[in-house]
Write a protein that holds these residues in place. Structure first.
Motif, PDB file in Angstrom:
ATOM      1  N   HIS A  43       0.827  -1.222   0.000  1.00 50.85           N
ATOM      2  CA  HIS A  43       0.000   0.000   0.000  1.00 50.85           C
ATOM      3  C   HIS A  43       0.858   1.268   0.000  1.00 50.85           C
ATOM      4  O   HIS A  43       0.538   2.231  -0.709  1.00 50.85           O
ATOM      5  CB  HIS A  43      -0.924  -0.031   1.217  1.00 50.85           C
ATOM      6  CG  HIS A  43      -1.534   1.285   1.549  1.00 50.85           C
ATOM      7  ND1 HIS A  43      -2.545   1.847   0.804  1.00 50.85           N
ATOM      8  CD2 HIS A  43      -1.265   2.171   2.552  1.00 50.85           C
ATOM      9  CE1 HIS A  43      -2.878   3.027   1.338  1.00 50.85           C
ATOM     10  NE2 HIS A  43      -2.117   3.254   2.388  1.00 50.85           N
ATOM     11  N   SER A  73      -6.462   1.875  -0.119  1.00 53.39           N
ATOM     12  CA  SER A  73      -6.961   1.695   1.242  1.00 53.39           C
ATOM     13  C   SER A  73      -8.395   2.171   1.368  1.00 53.39           C
ATOM     14  O   SER A  73      -9.304   1.397   1.649  1.00 53.39           O
ATOM     15  CB  SER A  73      -6.076   2.446   2.233  1.00 53.39           C
ATOM     16  OG  SER A  73      -5.888   3.788   1.789  1.00 53.39           O
ATOM     17  N   HIS A 132       3.197   9.743   5.041  1.00 50.19           N
ATOM     18  CA  HIS A 132       2.260   8.617   4.954  1.00 50.19           C
ATOM     19  C   HIS A 132       2.999   7.315   5.255  1.00 50.19           C
ATOM     20  O   HIS A 132       2.535   6.482   6.037  1.00 50.19           O
ATOM     21  CB  HIS A 132       1.644   8.589   3.544  1.00 50.19           C
ATOM     22  CG  HIS A 132       0.820   7.374   3.271  1.00 50.19           C
ATOM     23  ND1 HIS A 132       1.258   6.343   2.487  1.00 50.19           N
ATOM     24  CD2 HIS A 132      -0.406   7.019   3.719  1.00 50.19           C
ATOM     25  CE1 HIS A 132       0.320   5.405   2.442  1.00 50.19           C
ATOM     26  NE2 HIS A 132      -0.704   5.787   3.177  1.00 50.19           N
ATOM     27  N   HIS A 136       2.586   4.524   8.334  1.00 52.30           N
ATOM     28  CA  HIS A 136       2.457   3.073   8.168  1.00 52.30           C
ATOM     29  C   HIS A 136       3.587   2.323   8.865  1.00 52.30           C
ATOM     30  O   HIS A 136       3.420   1.163   9.239  1.00 52.30           O
ATOM     31  CB  HIS A 136       2.357   2.702   6.692  1.00 52.30           C
ATOM     32  CG  HIS A 136       0.966   2.877   6.166  1.00 52.30           C
ATOM     33  ND1 HIS A 136      -0.011   1.919   6.298  1.00 52.30           N
ATOM     34  CD2 HIS A 136       0.360   3.943   5.576  1.00 52.30           C
ATOM     35  CE1 HIS A 136      -1.151   2.372   5.785  1.00 52.30           C
ATOM     36  NE2 HIS A 136      -0.950   3.597   5.340  1.00 52.30           N
TER      37      HIS A 136
HETATM   38 FE   LIG Z   1      -2.322   4.655   4.043  1.00 49.33          FE
END
Ligand SMILES: [Fe+2]
Length: 383
Positions: A43, A73, A132, A136
């Motif tokens: 992702h 997502s 981002h 994660h």
């Molecule tokens: Fe994300």
């Protein structure tokens, strides 16, 4: 550090977090909130491919058009996707396929960054992509903890993991005067859109603890029957206690009368001086009520935060996650990053021991539903 080095560094850190895993650890999704590690590494790659390479790098050839469905997502703008509960049901793409995808996108990204003329808009997207990926990285660490910590063998993640030491000052509560305080991000550097706009709030005089609540202090609440006394709980919290038979923080196990908890080193006796963690908002609220105190609002927290140490635990606040005055969603898919989650969640402030380095700010707003506790959450009291 130039932007290509930043890219390489952030991508390597994700891979380093996964280093200690066995191949099977990458695949499972024990509960909906925990994504399989292989999904995270796919992702975060998809994010750069979708928001930078496809729209801005003319010569880029998509790695596999079907991956958009697997690794999107929650971006409605970008199309349909595997429902979140099903992320752990996918044996394909394999971990090896996803690592190949990462390499392919990394090569293209580095070509693009180093050969092309990057506009300011793309630079902003790159920095969003780094932030981002750092978010994660924290999710990877907490999801790995959940996956291993709910395995009956309680395998260690890594003996090399060094938990930061808690240090309780024992100092008196910090007093702040009533008045107008400025809240929210301002100035140079990166912030998420939910930290904007900076605005004024009026606060009554209040006091806030310089210390987080420790395991020893939380154990007093357990031993005093806190989990069996409805008076300290919200109605929803009391239902949560009863439906889940909650009697201690997540990962705690009472073995022959002694409390143990799962850590990255495996199952260990609870270190009583450490800051309590893996508790829901309901538990944080109930503990504060039992102490005859309360949780700070996010505004009180931010107004006071320069006067205490923070960063070990995400600290539950009494504030609902709402837009600040003047908050505006960005146009397009990126506008889906934060704004659409501003309902039914509580704000957490600070950062945790597994937050990526340099990823925290005094104005940072994290948010989760009140029952969730797989993040490194904790309690700071106010009155
Ligand atoms: Fe994300």
């Amino acid at each position: 550090m130039d932007i290509a080095d930043c890219y390489i560094k952030v991508r390597h850190r994700t891979e380093a977090i996964c280093e200690p895993l066995q191949i099977e650890d990458y695949v499972v999704q024990p509960v909906v909130d925990v994504s399989p590690p292989k999904w995270h590494i796919g992702h975060t790659t998809w994010f750069f491919e979708t928001f930078i390479l496809k729209p801005y790098f003319a010569e880029y050839q998509e790695f596999d058009p079907n991956y958009n469905y697997v690794f999107n997502s929650y971006y409605e703008t970008v199309g349909n996707r595997v429902i979140r509960t099903d992320r752990g049901n996918l044996s394909r793409p394999t971990v090896i396929d996803i690592k190949r995808y990462r390499k392919y996108v990394d090569d293209a990204m580095l070509n693009f960054i180093t050969c092309g003329d990057i506009s300011d808009d793309v630079k902003e997207l790159l920095i969003l992509g780094f932030n981002h990926e750092e978010q994660h990285q924290e999710l990877l660490l907490t999801d790995i903890k959940y996956i291993l910590g709910n395995n009956p063998l309680f395998p260690a993640y890594s003996k090399d993991y060094a938990a930061p030491k808690s240090h309780k000052t024992g100092a008196p509560f910090i007093k702040l005067n009533e008045g107008i305080y400025e809240i929210g991000f301002e100035g140079e550097g990166f912030s998420f859109d939910n930290e904007l706009n900076r605005h004024k709030v009026y606060l009554n005089a209040f006091e806030i603890s310089p210390d987080l609540v420790t395991n020893a202090e939380y154990l007093e609440f357990i031993n005093a029957g806190g989990y069996h006394d409805f008076r300290h709980w919200h109605a929803a919290g009391w239902d949560w206690v009863n439906n889940n038979k909650a009697e201690a923080p997540m990962y705690w196990h009472n073995i022959d009368g002694e409390w143990h908890n799962y850590t990255y080193h495996g199952l260990q006796p609870v270190h009583m001086h450490d800051a309590v963690t893996h508790i829901s908002y309901y538990e944080a609220y109930a503990y504060a009520s039992w102490k005859g105190m309360r949780l700070p609002t996010e505004f009180e927290w931010e107004a006071a935060a320069k006067q205490f140490n923070w960063g070990l635990r995400w600290e539950w606040t009494e504030s609902a996650y709402l837009p600040y005055p003047g908050f505006a969603k960005a146009p397009g898919a990126i506008g889906e990053y934060n704004g659409k989650f501003m309902v039914g969640q509580k704000v957490l402030r600070g950062a945790s021991e597994v937050t990526s380095p340099n990823h925290s700010r005094i104005t940072y707003r994290n948010f989760f539903q009140p029952e969730l506790r797989w993040q490194f959450t904790g309690i700071r009291l106010a009155k």
